[in-house]
Enzyme design. Structure first.
Site, PDB file in Angstrom:
ATOM      1  N   ASP A  58      -7.053 -17.585 -14.192  1.00 53.11           N
ATOM      2  CA  ASP A  58      -7.716 -17.661 -12.817  1.00 53.11           C
ATOM      3  C   ASP A  58      -7.396 -16.850 -11.907  1.00 53.11           C
ATOM      4  O   ASP A  58      -6.447 -16.823 -10.983  1.00 53.11           O
ATOM      5  CB  ASP A  58      -7.485 -19.071 -12.457  1.00 53.11           C
ATOM      6  CG  ASP A  58      -8.024 -19.709 -11.278  1.00 53.11           C
ATOM      7  OD1 ASP A  58      -9.515 -19.021 -11.133  1.00 53.11           O
ATOM      8  OD2 ASP A  58      -7.876 -20.579 -10.640  1.00 53.11           O
ATOM      9  N   GLU A  95     -12.251 -16.753  -3.544  1.00 52.18           N
ATOM     10  CA  GLU A  95     -13.076 -17.834  -3.839  1.00 52.18           C
ATOM     11  C   GLU A  95     -11.946 -19.014  -3.870  1.00 52.18           C
ATOM     12  O   GLU A  95     -12.564 -20.073  -3.394  1.00 52.18           O
ATOM     13  CB  GLU A  95     -13.281 -17.646  -5.340  1.00 52.18           C
ATOM     14  CG  GLU A  95     -14.112 -18.742  -6.218  1.00 52.18           C
ATOM     15  CD  GLU A  95     -13.173 -20.178  -6.463  1.00 52.18           C
ATOM     16  OE1 GLU A  95     -13.533 -21.027  -6.774  1.00 52.18           O
ATOM     17  OE2 GLU A  95     -11.872 -19.865  -6.686  1.00 52.18           O
ATOM     18  N   HIS A  97      -3.496 -22.933 -11.339  1.00 53.45           N
ATOM     19  CA  HIS A  97      -2.993 -22.964  -9.801  1.00 53.45           C
ATOM     20  C   HIS A  97      -1.450 -23.177 -10.039  1.00 53.45           C
ATOM     21  O   HIS A  97      -0.885 -23.578  -8.985  1.00 53.45           O
ATOM     22  CB  HIS A  97      -3.701 -24.042  -8.991  1.00 53.45           C
ATOM     23  CG  HIS A  97      -5.036 -23.712  -8.604  1.00 53.45           C
ATOM     24  ND1 HIS A  97      -5.769 -24.458  -7.988  1.00 53.45           N
ATOM     25  CD2 HIS A  97      -5.804 -22.861  -9.154  1.00 53.45           C
ATOM     26  CE1 HIS A  97      -7.148 -23.884  -8.001  1.00 53.45           C
ATOM     27  NE2 HIS A  97      -7.110 -22.939  -8.558  1.00 53.45           N
TER      28      HIS A  97
HETATM   29 ZN   LIG Z   1     -10.809 -19.541 -10.060  1.00 53.17          ZN
END
Ligand SMILES: [Zn+2]
Length: 487
Positions: free
Chosen positions: A303, A337, A436
């Site tokens: 990510d 983002e 995350h």
């Molecule tokens: Zn992302």
């Protein structure tokens, strides 16, 4: 668990021409053809098969994660990522490489500590949610009130919350389509604001994640100017379990937390853009998007370093193809983002005047996992072309899933401008184990799955950029889309 040998087998065995069975049409009528010719489909298959042998994306991701690492918007890591991206795009032969400045918020994680004081003293693994204010230096000490979710919070008498620490206990469900995320993430987004409004001193949440590691998941909390701002931390799933066990004793549980995160003035980041010019209509564009920023705990490998690498490599393969498509492929690596879509909103605002030149947009932001499905958002008369595009991906196991694509978090900002989009659904069942967290690192990425993703986007982008009639304007998006499930 999937084995790499098995995946390799799928990747290389299934590509016989017979398996492809394209839905080809006869000779194209000049510049208005709504479908692809056999020749166009053959060229797309060439691009696909080269992608399945190419590790450019995997090596780009190795470079980004090892040389830049964490890149939270507005930090020195973010600035390093912008410089890295400009250098890579130039080195790979992209044209019109540039950084378009974007204002981003500036929040810094400090140290956080969570202790249970009674009935049984323990220390919990915890992290601050992005945007959390600090506690007073002496910390916050209060009784813990467990609440499942925002609906339950709304039903509780405020007198039970005042002066307490609210603990959101809801669990995220594992799902192939990642749908558990959209349901679970509401407490991360709005838990602190809603609990603060009812007099709570702070919140802790069970991590929005599907793992059993002692690694908490961070992520953005949404705050409006009228919200009461209270500290918000996430506990790892095992620590949330332990806290629930103490609460189940029926005895009051007292917690002490300290957190030293801080806010600074907004600062500058940038959308990084590079192009592979089209051979006939270079002003018309297919956008391949991903986000350059990441959270600060890991190196943002899945990510969204994977998306950055996959889209860059897909465009480069098209640039090196024997025949370039008619239109330009524009790679857009969006700023910030994670903490408010700053880059995507700036791009939609600043490029609104050229919305009509954007033929199609796609985004990779669900990790480098097995591609399973293609969704589109195009006018009905373009669906035969979409089905032809899917037919080239069918040997990789990609099915067509409907005309309800969202464009994902960033490229989804272009849908209100009428820009058609496609989504590539990947198997998200393992993504939210590391999303995350400090565990989102390069070793978790499978190079063969990276190749497959590159192959899919390269095929889709090559064909989209070469469809004579283009894709018209996108049908209107519903008020709510699948977007939150993918951040
Ligand atoms: Zn992302």
């Amino acid at each position: 668990m999937r084995s790499r040998a098995g995946l390799l087998g799928i990747g290389l065995l299934a590509l016989s021409e017979a398996a492809c069975a394209p839905v080809a049409r006869a000779a194209p009528p000049a510049s208005t053809a709504l479908t692809f010719t056999d020749d166009q489909l053959a060229r797309a298959r060439e691009v696909r098969d080269r992608a399945l042998q190419d590790d450019t994306a995997y090596e780009l991701l190795r470079s980004l994660t090892s040389r830049v690492g964490p890149r939270l918007a507005g930090t020195p890591g973010d600035a390093a990522a912008v410089a890295w991206a400009l250098e890579q795009l130039r080195a790979l032969g992209f044209q019109n490489v540039r950084a378009e400045r974007v204002k981003v918020p500036s929040w810094r994680r400090g140290e956080c500590r969570v202790e249970l004081l009674s009935p049984w003293p323990q220390t919990c693994a915890a992290v601050a949610l992005g945007g959390s204010p600090a506690t007073p230096a002496a910390g916050i000490e209060a009784e813990v009130v467990p609440v499942t979710n925002l609906d339950e919070l709304a039903r509780i008498d405020s007198s039970r919350l005042a002066g307490r620490i609210v603990f959101f206990t809801g669990r995220m469900n594992r799902a192939t389509d990642g749908s558990g995320y959209g349901r679970a993430v509401t407490v991360r987004s709005r838990g602190a604001a809603e609990a603060g409004r009812r007099g709570a001193l702070a919140i802790v949440i069970r991590s929005v994640g599907t793992d059993r590691n002692r690694l908490p998941h961070t992520g953005a909390m949404r705050q409006d100017s009228s919200d009461t701002r209270i500290p918000a931390l996430a506990l790892s799933n095992p620590d949330a379990d332990m806290l629930e066990d103490q609460l189940a004793s029926g005895r009051p549980v007292r917690m002490r937390m300290t957190n030293t995160s801080s806010w600074a003035d907004s600062t500058w980041s940038a959308n990084v853009i590079g192009e592979i010019p089209g051979r006939e209509r270079p002003r018309e564009l297919v956008v391949l998007g991903a986000h350059l920023d990441s959270w600060d705990l890991g190196t943002g490998a899945h990510d969204d370093g994977a998306g950055v690498a996959i889209m860059t490599a897909a465009a480069r393969l098209i640039g090196e193809a024997k025949s370039r498509p008619k239109r330009t492929i524009r790679v857009v690596l969006f700023a910030n983002e994670e903490f408010g879509l700053s880059g995507a909103r700036a791009y939609a605002r600043e490029h609104a005047a050229e919305a009509g030149l954007h033929v199609l947009g796609m985004e990779s932001d669900l990790g480098a996992y097995l591609p399973l499905g293609l969704r589109s958002r195009v006018p009905a008369d373009r669906l035969p072309a979409i089905r032809q595009m899917q037919s080239v991906l069918a040997p990789l196991g990609v099915e067509y899933r409907g005309n309800d694509a969202s464009g994902d978090a960033d490229v989804g900002q272009l849908v209100p401008l009428g820009i058609p989009v496609c989504d590539l659904d990947t198997d998200a069942s393992e993504y939210f184990d590391l999303h995350h967290t400090a565990n989102d690192t390069f070793d978790k990425v499978d190079p063969l799955l990276v190749r497959k993703n590159v192959a899919c986007y390269a095929v889709l982008a090559w064909l989209a950029a070469d469809l004579p009639a283009g894709f018209g304007r996108a049908p209107a998006a519903p008020a709510t889309t699948a977007t939150p499930a993918r951040r």
